[in-house]
Design a protein around this motif. Structure first.
Motif, short mmCIF file in Angstrom:
data_model
loop_
_atom_site.label_atom_id
_atom_site.label_comp_id
_atom_site.label_asym_id
_atom_site.label_seq_id
_atom_site.Cartn_x
_atom_site.Cartn_y
_atom_site.Cartn_z
N PRO A 199 7.99 9.82 -11.07
CA PRO A 199 7.09 9.77 -9.91
C PRO A 199 7.13 8.42 -9.21
CG PRO A 199 5.97 10.71 -11.81
CD PRO A 199 7.26 10.12 -12.30
N ALA A 200 7.39 7.37 -9.99
CA ALA A 200 7.38 6.02 -9.43
C ALA A 200 8.77 5.46 -9.20
CB ALA A 200 6.59 5.09 -10.34
N GLY A 201 9.78 6.24 -9.46
CA GLY A 201 11.14 5.78 -9.23
C GLY A 201 11.72 4.95 -10.35
N HIS A 202 11.14 5.00 -11.55
CA HIS A 202 11.67 4.25 -12.68
C HIS A 202 13.00 4.88 -13.13
CE1 HIS A 202 8.04 2.01 -12.77
NE2 HIS A 202 7.29 3.01 -13.21
N LYS A 588 1.26 14.25 -13.55
CA LYS A 588 0.06 14.04 -14.36
C LYS A 588 0.40 13.36 -15.67
CE LYS A 588 -3.78 16.56 -16.52
NZ LYS A 588 -4.39 17.89 -16.72
N ASN A 589 1.48 13.80 -16.31
CA ASN A 589 1.88 13.21 -17.58
C ASN A 589 2.32 11.77 -17.41
OD1 ASN A 589 3.03 13.31 -20.47
ND2 ASN A 589 4.80 12.75 -19.23
N SER A 590 3.02 11.47 -16.33
CA SER A 590 3.62 10.15 -16.16
C SER A 590 2.64 9.11 -15.64
CB SER A 590 4.81 10.25 -15.20
OG SER A 590 5.38 8.99 -14.97
N SER A 591 1.93 9.43 -14.56
CA SER A 591 1.09 8.41 -13.92
C SER A 591 -0.35 8.84 -13.71
CB SER A 591 1.71 8.02 -12.56
OG SER A 591 1.92 9.16 -11.75
N GLY A 592 -0.66 10.10 -14.03
CA GLY A 592 -2.02 10.58 -13.88
C GLY A 592 -2.30 11.14 -12.50
N CYS A 596 -1.31 10.35 -8.03
CA CYS A 596 -0.32 11.35 -7.64
C CYS A 596 0.12 11.17 -6.20
CB CYS A 596 -0.89 12.75 -7.84
SG CYS A 596 0.28 14.05 -7.43
N ARG A 597 1.43 11.09 -6.00
CA ARG A 597 2.02 11.06 -4.66
C ARG A 597 2.68 12.39 -4.34
NH1 ARG A 597 5.14 5.19 -5.15
NH2 ARG A 597 3.28 3.92 -5.53
N HIS A 598 2.47 13.38 -5.21
CA HIS A 598 3.00 14.72 -5.00
C HIS A 598 4.52 14.75 -4.87
CE1 HIS A 598 -1.03 16.34 -4.62
NE2 HIS A 598 -1.31 15.37 -3.77
N SER A 599 5.18 13.89 -5.62
CA SER A 599 6.65 13.92 -5.60
C SER A 599 7.20 13.21 -6.83
CB SER A 599 7.20 13.25 -4.34
OG SER A 599 6.97 11.86 -4.35
N ASN A 607 13.56 12.39 -3.12
CA ASN A 607 12.22 12.81 -3.52
C ASN A 607 12.11 14.34 -3.54
OD1 ASN A 607 10.49 10.44 -3.95
ND2 ASN A 607 11.03 9.96 -1.83
N PHE A 608 11.48 14.86 -4.58
CA PHE A 608 11.25 16.29 -4.72
C PHE A 608 9.74 16.52 -4.75
CE2 PHE A 608 15.40 15.40 -6.31
CZ PHE A 608 16.17 16.53 -6.05
N ARG A 609 9.27 17.30 -3.81
CA ARG A 609 7.83 17.53 -3.70
C ARG A 609 7.29 18.26 -4.92
NH1 ARG A 609 4.78 21.84 -1.04
NH2 ARG A 609 2.65 21.10 -0.65
N VAL A 610 6.13 17.84 -5.39
CA VAL A 610 5.44 18.45 -6.53
C VAL A 610 4.08 18.94 -6.05
CG1 VAL A 610 4.47 18.07 -8.82
CG2 VAL A 610 6.63 16.97 -8.18
N GLN A 611 3.82 20.23 -6.24
CA GLN A 611 2.55 20.80 -5.79
C GLN A 611 1.89 21.57 -6.93
OE1 GLN A 611 0.90 20.46 -2.90
NE2 GLN A 611 -0.75 21.70 -3.77
N CYS A 612 0.65 21.20 -7.25
CA CYS A 612 -0.10 21.89 -8.30
C CYS A 612 -1.11 22.85 -7.66
CB CYS A 612 -0.85 20.88 -9.16
SG CYS A 612 0.23 19.78 -10.09
N THR A 613 -1.14 24.07 -8.16
CA THR A 613 -2.10 25.06 -7.69
C THR A 613 -2.22 26.17 -8.71
OG1 THR A 613 -2.65 26.58 -5.89
CG2 THR A 613 -0.34 26.37 -6.44
#
Length: 680
Positions: A199-202, A588-592, A596-599, A607-613
């Motif tokens: 999520p943070a580009g590490h 959520k697992n990585s940075s909480g 969340c930047r949704h990607s 970047n790949f979009r991440v959407q929780c629903t």
């Protein structure tokens, strides 16, 4: 008794599984198996595998669990006819078209619905049962309560208890195909989820890599759920892994203490997880590191010893007759009901030392290299006779081989070798396909020109949120229910309410909605998640009441054009395609959630979009699919869907204009998906 089902990617792994206590083994052929990179079995090896399994009293399940295309249908039919002649105990199948073929070729061989069918609810299992499946392999993401509910539904259930976990729900991963042209639905997954994502580009983070599953500490709980079979993953793993896993779970099922430390050393990724089963989805992520590799290397020699010798599966009773003037007779019977008689020569009169019971017993009780323990031995001998030890040894070996042959025999199945395919063709294709608009948010469509759209597809929650605004167009709305089903009863209740309000269309993004939709009275539309890729599957879904089907976006346009369907077929022609459906959020697992930047970002910086629903997560492709400037592509199908996710209202209006021919610009940063390049 719960079946312990083991994997085998080659003959040595098969031997390891059987000798360590497997009740059943699943294998694949050289084609149509979801583990194409395993050694797998040619037809001669498969014949030997069938014989070996049945010798041990174990079942043989043959995995033909890939999606097939029309160009593969004739080869698939030929292969199934060969496999059916081996009398396997089951076929494991993902593709409804493949199930249709198998049922027509050999209707009495059981069908097991692969986990690739994404079944994790009661109505999903009922749909599989309606197609003739006798067992469903439940999605790995199902909790204990979900498993219990399905197991009470009158169909056999099988769950994975050990082995690798995919980040995506099985059957709903398209990342490997889109990124590397290697499809998880065709058995060639490139394991893209094991590559660096963050999520943070590490650059060293692997936020899509899960630890391996292990439910060995929950065996007693599992026994209470009504499950029929416990499945170990691992057709790509070495025989020593199979031996460790089968031995541990055999002991656990038999009430003994399993060696969990050796099990962990055999193969793990920083240990194991039981998060989906328990609902505690923390500490589920992990990568295989140097310590894991070293641990495996240390235990390999001792694991080989687990399957060095034959496993005893039955007792052998022996009755020996050595009578003057009669052929030596050996009658044998095992505790599974098999028996035979073998004969030697007429015994000679002893010149020196005659044989006695002790001598005979010593020769005929040598069962160390067989599957038999010594049972009752009866010896009848006259005095003063001589029989060479070699004769008695030969008779014992002959008797065992005859029993093996009897154990390996199976009932012959009816095989329809004259089966051929006949497809009904929908002749309604137009040069200008109908346009359907799918929007994640209704707000982006409020000022867009949608009057020419055949249907508007909206998520269930979005319809409830905007129900008053949709009252005038509800006959044009297709309800898109949640792709992963946690509480089927609640969803079904909500759908009934919408139906009573006048909404009449449902998108079947999971096979469960075919059952639910038909029961309520909805008009059914097949979504991409059904992975329809051949004419047989299209016919099956038509017979189930489907009005039209969105085909798999893993197909090439040339394959789509040739597919014969009795109902209208369409494609997703625009959008950021959903590459993964997960029940565990990588952000959520990585940075909480707060950060969340949704990607998430891959190793190339995309970047790949991440959407929780609805309790699950979807991961979308970086580049949008775009075909508005390819009219020849759009003309090959009955309808196209514009799949809007995070586009703005302005972007949405612009794309709709592009596809209705009112603009002619072509944006940058797009992909043509797999429609031209295809997959391996």
């Amino acid at each position: 008794m719960i079946e312990l089902l083991a994997p085998a990617g080659n003959t040595e792994s098969l031997t390891a599984a059987l000798r360590c206590g497997a009740d059943a083994v699943y294998i694949g052929g050289k084609s149509f198996s979801a583990r194409q990179n395993a050694s797998n079995f040619d037809i001669d090896e498969m014949k030997q595998a069938a014989r070996l399994c049945h010798r041990y009293g174990a079942a043989l399940h043959i995995a033909v669990n890939t999606i097939i295309t029309d160009s593969q249908l004739s080869d698939f039919i030929s292969e199934i006819k060969q496999y059916a002649a081996l009398s396997p105990d089951a076929f494991i199948v993902q593709d409804p078209g493949a199930a249709y073929i198998i049922k027509n070729i050999s209707p009495d061989i059981p069908l097991h619905a692969s986990t690739q069918m994404t079944i994790h609810s009661l109505k999903g299992a009922m749909f599989a049962k309606s197609l003739g499946f006798s067992r469903v392999v439940i999605s790995r993401e199902a909790s204990a309560d979900m498993i219990s509910s399905i197991s009470a539904a009158g169909i056999e259930t099988e769950i994975f208890v050990h082995g690798a976990l995919c980040m995506s729900v099985s059957g709903q991963c398209y990342m490997s195909a889109m990124i590397g042209s290697r499809s998880a639905n065709r058995g060639l997954c490139a394991q893209t989820c094991r590559l660096p994502f963050s999520p943070a580009g590490h650059p060293d983070e692997h936020c899509l890599s899960l630890r391996d599953l292990s439910l060995i500490s929950h065996i007693e709980k599992i026994k209470s759920l009504g499950v029929s079979s416990l499945k170990i993953e691992g057709r790509m793993k070495r025989p020593e892994y199979v031996a460790a896993a089968v031995s541990a779970y055999r002991n656990a099922l038999d009430g003994l203490n399993p060696d969990t430390e050796t099990l962990k050393a055999a193969f793990s990724r920083n240990g194991f997880t039981d998060g989906y089963f328990t609902g505690r989805k923390t500490f589920m992520f992990g990568m295989r590191d140097k310590d894991d590799v070293m641990s495996s290397a240390q235990v390999i020699p001792e694991l080989k010893q687990l399957y060095r010798k034959e496993r005893k599966v039955s007792e052998l009773n022996l009755d020996v007759h050595v009578r003057k003037g009669e052929k030596v007779t050996l009658k044998v019977s095992d505790t599974d009901g098999y028996s035979c008689t073998v004969y030697g020569n007429i015994p000679d009169t002893a010149v020196n030392k005659p044989i006695n019971e002790e001598f005979i017993l010593r020769q005929i009780s040598k069962l160390g290299d067989t599957i038999y323990n010594q049972g009752k031995i009866t010896i009848h001998t006259d005095e003063g006779l001589s029989v060479p030890a070699s004769v008695l040894n030969s008779m014992r070996r002959e008797a065992v081989e005859k029993l093996y042959a009897l154990r390996e025999q199976t009932a012959e199945h009816v095989i329809n070798n004259d089966f051929t395919l006949h497809h009904t063709l929908n002749e309604k294709k137009e040069k200008h396909p109908a346009i359907r608009i799918r929007a994640e948010r209704y707000s982006v469509l409020e000022h867009a020109d949608t009057k020419d759209a055949e249907y508007i597809i909206l998520p269930l929650n979005e319809i409830i949120k905007n129900i008053s605004s949709l009252s005038n167009i509800k006959q044009k709305i297709i309800i898109e229910p949640p792709r992963f089903i946690f509480n089927e009863c609640d969803i079904e209740k909500t759908l009934k309410n919408l139906f009573e309000l006048g909404f009449s269309h449902i998108m079947c993004c999971n096979v469960a909605y075919i059952s639910i939709g038909k029961q309520i009275g909805f008009r059914l539309h097949g979504d991409f998640g059904l992975n329809t890729a051949n004419s047989c599957a299209a016919e099956v879904f038509c017979e189930c009441g489907m009005e039209d089907i969105t085909l798999s976006f893993e197909l090439k346009l040339s394959q789509i054009e040739k597919l014969k369907s009795p109902v209208s077929t369409g494609i997703i022609a625009y959008g950021k395609l959903p590459l993964m459906l997960t029940v565990n959020c990588p952000v959520k697992n990585s940075s909480g959630c707060k950060n969340c930047r949704h990607s998430i970002k891959d190793r190339t910086g995309r970047n790949f979009r991440v959407q929780c629903t609805n309790g699950y997560t979807e991961i979308f492709n970086h580049d949008p699919l775009y075909l508005a400037d390819k009219p020849e592509a759009l003309s090959k199908t009955d309808f196209i869907t514009l799949f809007f996710t995070d586009e703005s209202e302005k972007e949405t209006r612009k794309i709709i204009l592009d596809y209705t021919g009112k603009t002619d610009s072509s944006p940058s940063g797009i992909t043509r998906g797999l429609y031209y390049r295809g997959i391996k």
